[in-house]
Design an enzyme around this catalytic site. Structure first.
Site, PDB file in Angstrom:
ATOM      1  N   TYR A 168      -4.855  17.974  -4.592  1.00  0.00           N
ATOM      2  CA  TYR A 168      -4.988  19.171  -3.769  1.00  0.00           C
ATOM      3  C   TYR A 168      -4.239  18.982  -2.452  1.00  0.00           C
ATOM      4  O   TYR A 168      -4.131  17.869  -1.943  1.00  0.00           O
ATOM      5  CB  TYR A 168      -6.462  19.505  -3.490  1.00  0.00           C
ATOM      6  CG  TYR A 168      -7.220  18.441  -2.723  1.00  0.00           C
ATOM      7  CD1 TYR A 168      -7.335  18.485  -1.327  1.00  0.00           C
ATOM      8  CD2 TYR A 168      -7.851  17.397  -3.389  1.00  0.00           C
ATOM      9  CE1 TYR A 168      -8.051  17.527  -0.625  1.00  0.00           C
ATOM     10  CE2 TYR A 168      -8.562  16.435  -2.695  1.00  0.00           C
ATOM     11  CZ  TYR A 168      -8.659  16.493  -1.315  1.00  0.00           C
ATOM     12  OH  TYR A 168      -9.358  15.531  -0.627  1.00  0.00           O
ATOM     13  N   PRO A 169      -3.697  20.065  -1.899  1.00  0.00           N
ATOM     14  CA  PRO A 169      -3.090  20.016  -0.572  1.00  0.00           C
ATOM     15  C   PRO A 169      -4.114  20.416   0.486  1.00  0.00           C
ATOM     16  O   PRO A 169      -5.123  21.076   0.175  1.00  0.00           O
ATOM     17  CB  PRO A 169      -1.970  21.050  -0.668  1.00  0.00           C
ATOM     18  CG  PRO A 169      -2.524  22.087  -1.599  1.00  0.00           C
ATOM     19  CD  PRO A 169      -3.410  21.348  -2.587  1.00  0.00           C
ATOM     20  N   MET A 170      -3.859  20.024   1.718  1.00  0.00           N
ATOM     21  CA  MET A 170      -4.785  20.380   2.794  1.00  0.00           C
ATOM     22  C   MET A 170      -4.071  20.432   4.140  1.00  0.00           C
ATOM     23  O   MET A 170      -2.982  19.897   4.311  1.00  0.00           O
ATOM     24  CB  MET A 170      -5.945  19.383   2.861  1.00  0.00           C
ATOM     25  CG  MET A 170      -5.549  17.970   3.235  1.00  0.00           C
ATOM     26  SD  MET A 170      -6.981  16.931   3.613  1.00  0.00           S
ATOM     27  CE  MET A 170      -7.597  17.741   5.098  1.00  0.00           C
ATOM     28  N   ASP A 171      -4.715  21.108   5.083  1.00  0.00           N
ATOM     29  CA  ASP A 171      -4.245  21.223   6.465  1.00  0.00           C
ATOM     30  C   ASP A 171      -5.341  20.792   7.419  1.00  0.00           C
ATOM     31  O   ASP A 171      -6.519  20.710   7.048  1.00  0.00           O
ATOM     32  CB  ASP A 171      -3.909  22.684   6.809  1.00  0.00           C
ATOM     33  CG  ASP A 171      -2.579  23.142   6.238  1.00  0.00           C
ATOM     34  OD1 ASP A 171      -1.780  22.290   5.803  1.00  0.00           O
ATOM     35  OD2 ASP A 171      -2.348  24.363   6.223  1.00  0.00           O
ATOM     36  N   GLN A 186      -7.378   6.651  -3.944  1.00  0.00           N
ATOM     37  CA  GLN A 186      -6.787   7.775  -3.226  1.00  0.00           C
ATOM     38  C   GLN A 186      -5.333   7.465  -2.852  1.00  0.00           C
ATOM     39  O   GLN A 186      -5.026   6.360  -2.418  1.00  0.00           O
ATOM     40  CB  GLN A 186      -7.563   8.060  -1.933  1.00  0.00           C
ATOM     41  CG  GLN A 186      -9.042   8.343  -2.118  1.00  0.00           C
ATOM     42  CD  GLN A 186      -9.721   8.597  -0.785  1.00  0.00           C
ATOM     43  OE1 GLN A 186      -9.411   9.557  -0.082  1.00  0.00           O
ATOM     44  NE2 GLN A 186     -10.656   7.730  -0.429  1.00  0.00           N
ATOM     45  N   ARG A 246       0.824  -1.211   0.000  1.00  0.00           N
ATOM     46  CA  ARG A 246       0.000   0.000   0.000  1.00  0.00           C
ATOM     47  C   ARG A 246       0.859   1.262   0.000  1.00  0.00           C
ATOM     48  O   ARG A 246       0.455   2.296  -0.518  1.00  0.00           O
ATOM     49  CB  ARG A 246      -0.932   0.008   1.215  1.00  0.00           C
ATOM     50  CG  ARG A 246      -1.997  -1.071   1.190  1.00  0.00           C
ATOM     51  CD  ARG A 246      -2.776  -1.111   2.478  1.00  0.00           C
ATOM     52  NE  ARG A 246      -3.482   0.134   2.744  1.00  0.00           N
ATOM     53  CZ  ARG A 246      -4.144   0.396   3.873  1.00  0.00           C
ATOM     54  NH1 ARG A 246      -4.172  -0.515   4.853  1.00  0.00           N
ATOM     55  NH2 ARG A 246      -4.753   1.550   4.034  1.00  0.00           N
ATOM     56  N   HIS A 290     -14.202   9.647   8.760  1.00  0.00           N
ATOM     57  CA  HIS A 290     -13.677  10.180   7.500  1.00  0.00           C
ATOM     58  C   HIS A 290     -13.273   9.035   6.571  1.00  0.00           C
ATOM     59  O   HIS A 290     -13.592   9.048   5.366  1.00  0.00           O
ATOM     60  CB  HIS A 290     -12.465  11.065   7.813  1.00  0.00           C
ATOM     61  CG  HIS A 290     -11.986  11.870   6.650  1.00  0.00           C
ATOM     62  ND1 HIS A 290     -12.653  12.973   6.173  1.00  0.00           N
ATOM     63  CD2 HIS A 290     -10.875  11.730   5.868  1.00  0.00           C
ATOM     64  CE1 HIS A 290     -11.992  13.491   5.152  1.00  0.00           C
ATOM     65  NE2 HIS A 290     -10.908  12.756   4.940  1.00  0.00           N
ATOM     66  N   SER A 319     -13.580  17.177   8.492  1.00  0.00           N
ATOM     67  CA  SER A 319     -13.447  18.191   7.446  1.00  0.00           C
ATOM     68  C   SER A 319     -14.214  19.461   7.777  1.00  0.00           C
ATOM     69  O   SER A 319     -13.704  20.573   7.602  1.00  0.00           O
ATOM     70  CB  SER A 319     -13.951  17.633   6.109  1.00  0.00           C
ATOM     71  OG  SER A 319     -13.118  16.587   5.651  1.00  0.00           O
TER      72      SER A 319
END
Length: 277
Positions: free
Chosen positions: A163-166, A203, A149, A190, A241
């Site tokens: 996309y990036p995220m925090d 993903q 994996r 989530h 989220s």
């Protein structure tokens, strides 16, 4: 006190986004364009499942014309991939618009909690050298168990979204000050939503804390681009989220095969050709 969840790491990733000088390519002769395309094609075909590969994505919108995503075993190998791209003849027509550095990451909230219970039952105190040594050894075993994996190949699916995220660190909502058990429960919820789309979207989650401006990068691959909208929309309603998610810019495009580089250079939408066999 248990606070920090363990993570397992795999491929080192570099996303490169470029704007292409199409007038320069149009003005080149047919033979020159063919030679430029051949150089990029050979680079894309050079990778292997063992050492890492690079995929090409024709981008939609103004943010970039081309995205190259490199997966390698080390940052040193990523530097080499970056140098190899920069030295391609076609790079004369590329202008970098942005990039992103991260490492494929598997979050281990539940495993961390389970391991903590086991080590505590053995009489080891959290935070001590003996605890850390036993924890490290146990995580190395887990790394071997889920290695496939962590070093999975890029999916051969047509549509790509990155996309990036925090996680929010504000005065009212701060992910990192929430109790471990609360965060673990939110991540289970989530993850459950993501698993509902398992057959429709693939993903790849990568960690970038200490490497780039955001904390995680998310790559989504699907055969229908609308699934990106549905998945991300549904996830916006879960607590992790809705209360704690901060999202950066989105980049969307179509993945294409190395054999289609010439078509792309000639101004035709490149295809993703199914692998032989």
């Amino acid at each position: 006190m248990l606070t920090v969840p363990e993570t397992l790491e795999g491929w080192c990733l570099l996303h490169q986004m470029f704007r292409v000088s199409w007038p320069a390519l149009v003005q080149a002769t047919n033979d020159e364009r063919a030679e430029l395309a051949q150089g990029l094609r050979e680079f894309l075909e050079r990778g292997s499942d063992t050492d890492g590969t690079t995929i090409a994505v024709a981008m939609l919108g103004h943010k970039a014309d081309l995205m190259l995503v490199h997966a390698r075993r080390s940052f040193d190998a990523l530097v080499q991939a970056q140098l190899d791209v920069a030295r391609l003849p076609i790079a004369e027509a590329f202008e970098a618009t942005t990039s992103y550095v991260s490492v494929v990451e598997l979050g281990m909230y539940d495993m961390t909690a389970k391991l903590h219970e086991q080590l505590t039952a053995q009489g080891l105190e959290h935070g001590t050298d003996d605890y850390r040594a036993a924890q490290k050894a146990a995580m190395q075993v887990q790394h071997g168990r889920v290695s496939s994996r962590l070093y999975t190949a890029f999916p051969a699916r047509r549509y790509v979204c990155f996309y990036p995220m925090d996680k929010r660190r504000g005065e009212i909502k701060n992910w990192y000050s929430a109790p471990f058990e609360t965060r673990a429960a939110m991540m289970r919820e989530h993850g459950h939503i993501g698993r509902l789309y398992a057959g429709e979207v693939t993903q790849i989650i990568s960690g970038s804390i200490g490497f780039d401006d955001w904390e995680w990068g998310v790559d989504l691959f699907a055969d229908d681009p609308v699934v990106f909208k549905r998945l991300i929309y549904e996830m916006r309603f879960d607590e992790a989220s809705a209360d704690y998610g901060e999202f950066g810019p989105f980049y969307t495009g179509v993945q294409f095969s190395p054999s289609e580089v010439a078509a792309w250079v000639e101004g035709t939408t490149p295809a993703l050709v199914p692998a032989a066999g």
